[in-house]
Design a protein around this motif. Structure first.
Motif, PDB file in Angstrom:
ATOM      1  N   SER A 263      41.915  37.974  40.081  1.00 34.18           N
ATOM      2  CA  SER A 263      41.571  36.853  41.085  1.00 34.18           C
ATOM      3  C   SER A 263      39.656  37.283  40.916  1.00 34.18           C
ATOM      4  O   SER A 263      38.931  36.251  41.054  1.00 34.18           O
TER       5      SER A 263
ATOM      6  N   GLU B 296      47.263  36.375  42.846  1.00 34.44           N
ATOM      7  CA  GLU B 296      46.958  37.162  41.577  1.00 34.44           C
ATOM      8  C   GLU B 296      47.785  36.610  40.529  1.00 34.44           C
ATOM      9  O   GLU B 296      48.341  37.270  39.681  1.00 34.44           O
TER      10      GLU B 296
ATOM     11  N   GLN C 172      49.416  39.562  37.897  1.00 32.84           N
ATOM     12  CA  GLN C 172      48.802  40.916  38.123  1.00 32.84           C
ATOM     13  C   GLN C 172      49.618  41.516  39.370  1.00 32.84           C
ATOM     14  O   GLN C 172      49.536  40.789  40.289  1.00 32.84           O
TER      15      GLN C 172
END
Length: 291
Positions: free
Chosen positions: A21, A38, A53
């Motif tokens: 991010s 994310e 992620q």
DNA sequence: AACCAGGTCGTGA
DNA sequence: TCACGACATGGT
């Protein structure tokens, strides 16, 4: 860091200095959508990447090792040691520690030169959400259709040949406003070979910046952004309104200071690491200060 | 309703 | 060289 293919995805484990991010939303790139925490769809190099992620692991969906090695590894600057970079910056000035710590997961992407040039021409006097919208409008209208990992339809940013053939009026329909002739000017210069990545790569940063600024609509700040984000020139230090504010506060006693003086000051202080320092500071200022 | 946004250009002193 | 208004568009 471990990289391997699993099913149709690429898994990367034990990534360091990487927060998806922060990388995407620190103002260096504009062509992506957030789909969850994310988790993003990123448009770059005629591809769409769905990426997620989880802690220190990344999942790159519906791709392969070849694309990872040739495209995404470079795009995300994976070979670069950001631990070292942050140490160098902090050593140059410990005043940067709050910014570095708050934004510890930022990396500078290696983006496409032409898309970066057009995107930052658009960026002048616009806010980031509006820049993103313009890039999306242009891609939707003139880019190629790409199918995402789950069948969704995306549009790549158009190449020079395509965008060069677009009229100023068609560009205005993408809501770029008074920047339409600037975009035309940039397309023409790149298309006819006056300003190309190959030429710029060969020049020193001063001459490269000067050549970029022969394009109508490209001034010092946009040129520096193109150098930094689209040409890998990490010594570039773009000074926009946010950088002006935080640099004046940090180093000039809150006194009104010319952008070129701030740039020179930063280059002396941070040298080859100027661009990284700029990015930590920019995002830190924008998200924490002057609310 | 003014004012501002990851600025740059053209103009006039 | 330097200050200053204009420039589309959209959000407070």
């Amino acid at each position: 860091m471990k990289v391997y293919a699993k099913d149709n995805n690429i898994i990367i484990e034990e990534v360091q200095d990487f927060v998806l991010s922060q990388i995407l939303e620190c103002g260096q790139c504009f062509h992506f959508d957030k789909t969850a925490h994310e988790e993003y769809d990123i448009l770059a190099f005629d591809r769409v990447l769905h990426i997620k992620q989880v802690d220190n692991s990344l999942i790159l969906y519906a791709t392969n090792l070849e694309d990872y090695e040739n495209i995404w590894r470079i795009y995300f600057d994976m070979e670069n040691d950001y631990g070292n970079i942050k140490n160098q910056i902090a050593e140059a000035d410990s005043l940067l520690l709050p910014a570095i710590n708050d934004k510890q997961g930022i990396r500078l992407l290696n983006q496409d030169f032409f898309e970066t040039l057009i995107s930052f021409i658009i960026s002048q006097n616009k806010q980031i959400p509006q820049i993103k919208q313009c890039v999306k409008n242009i891609s939707h209208k003139f880019g190629k259709e790409i199918i995402g990992y789950n069948g969704g339809i995306f549009y790549s940013f158009p190449d020079v040949e395509t965008l060069n053939s677009v009229s100023e009026e068609e560009l205005r329909e993408c809501k770029v406003g008074f920047r339409a002739p600037y975009i035309k000017s940039a397309c023409k210069a790149v298309y006819d070979g006056t300003v190309t990545k190959e030429k710029l790569d060969r020049l020193g940063i001063e001459d490269a910046r000067e050549l970029l600024m022969t394009i109508k609509g490209v001034g010092e700040k946009v040129a520096n952004c193109v150098l930094l984000f689209g040409l890998g020139r990490r010594e570039a230090f773009p000074v926009d309104v946010w950088m002006k504010r935080i640099m004046e506060q940090m180093y000039f006693g809150g006194k009104d200071t010319k952008k070129c003086d701030i740039e020179t000051f930063a280059n002396h202080k941070f040298g080859a690491f100027s661009g990284y320092a700029q990015q930590y500071l920019f995002d830190y200022a924008r998200t924490n200060l002057f609310k």
